[in-house]
Design a protein around this motif. Structure first.
Motif, PDB file in Angstrom:
ATOM      1  N   LEU A   1     -11.853 -36.391 -36.977  1.00 24.80           N
ATOM      2  CA  LEU A   1     -12.858 -35.722 -37.807  1.00 24.80           C
ATOM      3  C   LEU A   1     -12.279 -34.566 -38.605  1.00 24.80           C
ATOM      4  O   LEU A   1     -12.865 -34.140 -39.599  1.00 24.80           O
ATOM      5  CB  LEU A   1     -14.005 -35.216 -36.932  1.00 24.80           C
ATOM      6  CG  LEU A   1     -14.983 -36.262 -36.389  1.00 24.80           C
ATOM      7  CD1 LEU A   1     -15.973 -35.615 -35.444  1.00 24.80           C
ATOM      8  CD2 LEU A   1     -15.711 -36.963 -37.522  1.00 24.80           C
ATOM      9  N   GLY A   2     -11.124 -34.065 -38.179  1.00 26.79           N
ATOM     10  CA  GLY A   2     -10.544 -32.906 -38.857  1.00 26.79           C
ATOM     11  C   GLY A   2      -9.516 -33.243 -39.914  1.00 26.79           C
ATOM     12  O   GLY A   2      -8.884 -32.333 -40.458  1.00 26.79           O
ATOM     13  N   THR A   3      -9.330 -34.524 -40.235  1.00 25.45           N
ATOM     14  CA  THR A   3      -8.338 -34.932 -41.222  1.00 25.45           C
ATOM     15  C   THR A   3      -9.030 -35.611 -42.395  1.00 25.45           C
ATOM     16  O   THR A   3      -9.986 -36.356 -42.218  1.00 25.45           O
ATOM     17  CB  THR A   3      -7.313 -35.909 -40.601  1.00 25.45           C
ATOM     18  OG1 THR A   3      -6.708 -35.278 -39.474  1.00 25.45           O
ATOM     19  CG2 THR A   3      -6.231 -36.285 -41.604  1.00 25.45           C
TER      20      THR A   3
ATOM     21  N   LEU B   1      -4.653 -38.413 -44.370  1.00 27.01           N
ATOM     22  CA  LEU B   1      -4.309 -39.540 -43.509  1.00 27.01           C
ATOM     23  C   LEU B   1      -3.367 -40.511 -44.212  1.00 27.01           C
ATOM     24  O   LEU B   1      -2.479 -41.087 -43.585  1.00 27.01           O
ATOM     25  CB  LEU B   1      -5.581 -40.282 -43.088  1.00 27.01           C
ATOM     26  CG  LEU B   1      -5.423 -41.286 -41.939  1.00 27.01           C
ATOM     27  CD1 LEU B   1      -5.080 -40.564 -40.646  1.00 27.01           C
ATOM     28  CD2 LEU B   1      -6.700 -42.096 -41.762  1.00 27.01           C
ATOM     29  N   THR B   2      -3.544 -40.701 -45.518  1.00 25.16           N
ATOM     30  CA  THR B   2      -2.695 -41.637 -46.250  1.00 25.16           C
ATOM     31  C   THR B   2      -1.235 -41.210 -46.227  1.00 25.16           C
ATOM     32  O   THR B   2      -0.334 -42.050 -46.312  1.00 25.16           O
ATOM     33  CB  THR B   2      -3.147 -41.775 -47.717  1.00 25.16           C
ATOM     34  OG1 THR B   2      -3.167 -40.479 -48.327  1.00 25.16           O
ATOM     35  CG2 THR B   2      -4.532 -42.398 -47.788  1.00 25.16           C
ATOM     36  N   SER B   3      -0.974 -39.911 -46.104  1.00 29.41           N
ATOM     37  CA  SER B   3       0.409 -39.430 -46.079  1.00 29.41           C
ATOM     38  C   SER B   3       1.078 -39.675 -44.733  1.00 29.41           C
ATOM     39  O   SER B   3       2.284 -39.474 -44.591  1.00 29.41           O
ATOM     40  CB  SER B   3       0.445 -37.933 -46.401  1.00 29.41           C
ATOM     41  OG  SER B   3      -0.237 -37.190 -45.404  1.00 29.41           O
TER      42      SER B   3
ATOM     43  N   MET C   1      -7.859 -45.545 -41.058  1.00 22.72           N
ATOM     44  CA  MET C   1      -8.163 -45.396 -42.474  1.00 22.72           C
ATOM     45  C   MET C   1      -9.382 -46.226 -42.875  1.00 22.72           C
ATOM     46  O   MET C   1     -10.095 -45.898 -43.820  1.00 22.72           O
ATOM     47  CB  MET C   1      -6.951 -45.812 -43.304  1.00 22.72           C
ATOM     48  CG  MET C   1      -7.017 -45.378 -44.758  1.00 22.72           C
ATOM     49  SD  MET C   1      -5.506 -45.834 -45.649  1.00 22.72           S
ATOM     50  CE  MET C   1      -4.322 -44.768 -44.805  1.00 22.72           C
ATOM     51  N   VAL C   2      -9.628 -47.318 -42.148  1.00 22.76           N
ATOM     52  CA  VAL C   2     -10.800 -48.153 -42.437  1.00 22.76           C
ATOM     53  C   VAL C   2     -12.072 -47.327 -42.320  1.00 22.76           C
ATOM     54  O   VAL C   2     -13.013 -47.496 -43.107  1.00 22.76           O
ATOM     55  CB  VAL C   2     -10.844 -49.365 -41.478  1.00 22.76           C
ATOM     56  CG1 VAL C   2     -12.145 -50.147 -41.668  1.00 22.76           C
ATOM     57  CG2 VAL C   2      -9.642 -50.268 -41.703  1.00 22.76           C
TER      58      VAL C   2
END
Length: 260
Positions: A144-146, A151-153, A162-163
């Motif tokens: 929840l904190g990202t 996240l993609t990095s 990522m879904v």
């Protein structure tokens, strides 16, 4: 300097943290690992419920803008070359009709502090000297904190999480599309007056900026945006029917005072 380290603001942040963690703990026996997500949803609903009077003010402002649109266009035709006189006549019209030109901005302005607090709660590792336990909250593996961009990095290893982000962003886009087609376009075209339809339609795409914004904030803040946007659609749809002036004045015409 971190503004959230300032005494009064730090206290508000700590209180928000306590509220979210309290809601999460209370929901955990039923929701399990989704307690954090549902806590954000409940917080959003509570905030939006408190802002219903502000939403009513916004809907009334929409009807007032539509009601005054022909007279504003007439003022533009008469005094368009004298900007100072046009501004004065426009403000006189608003004052005479007891209409605020800024009423429609209130819901957004009222929510900015809340979404800022949600953002801070899910990004600060320490809050008022204690560790932030909310940073360990996940939704099907998505922290929840990202943010989606953050996240993609991290590479392909986080693809399953990522879904979740993609689903949330897609849902925001869908709700925004419903809002644009059902609420925004009919209202803007009805009050457009002398404004070109093409420009009105172009402006109606502005809400999609929310989807881009949601990709850069923590997942918790994106869930807040999704819940709040869905609430806005339902609230506006309901209030427009309850507050429709045509229910009380079938002719829908403006009072004679505005025509002076």
């Amino acid at each position: 300097m971190d503004i959230f380290s300032f005494g009064p603001i730090a206290a508000i942040l700590d209180a928000t943290y306590g509220l979210v963690t309290g809601l999460s703990d209370a929901l955990a026996p039923v929701a399990g690992t989704l307690g954090g997500l549902l806590a954000v949803v409940v917080l959003t609903v509570l905030v939006r419920a408190l802002l219903i009077p502000v939403g009513m003010s916004q809907v009334r402002a929409e009807y007032n803008r539509r009601r005054l649109a022909p007279h504003l266009a007439e003022l533009q035709r008469k005094h368009g070359k004298d900007r100072e006189l046009l501004t004065r006549k426009t403000m006189e019209l608003y004052q005479r009709e007891k209409v605020s030109p800024f009423a429609g901005m209130l819901p957004l302005l009222a929510q900015l502090p809340v979404i800022s607090l949600v953002y801070a709660v899910f990004t600060h590792p320490m809050i008022s000297g204690h560790a932030n336990a909310l940073l360990g909250e996940h939704v099907f593996g998505a922290p929840l904190g990202t943010s989606f961009v953050g996240l993609t990095s991290a590479g392909a290893a986080v693809w399953p999480a990522m879904v979740v982000y993609l689903v949330v962003l897609a849902m925001i886009a869908i709700v925004t599309t419903v809002s644009r087609r059902v609420l925004t376009l009919p209202q803007q075209e009805g009050a457009a007056g002398q404004t070109p339809v093409g420009l009105v339609r172009a402006m109606s795409f502005l809400p999609y900026v929310t989807v881009v914004f949601a990709a850069f904030v923590p997942l918790a803040a994106a869930i807040y945006i999704l819940t709040s946007t869905a609430w806005t659609v339902a609230e506006r749809f309901t209030l427009r029917r309850l507050l429709d002036p045509a229910r009380h004045r079938p002719d829908g015409r403006i009072e004679p005072s505005a025509a002076r």
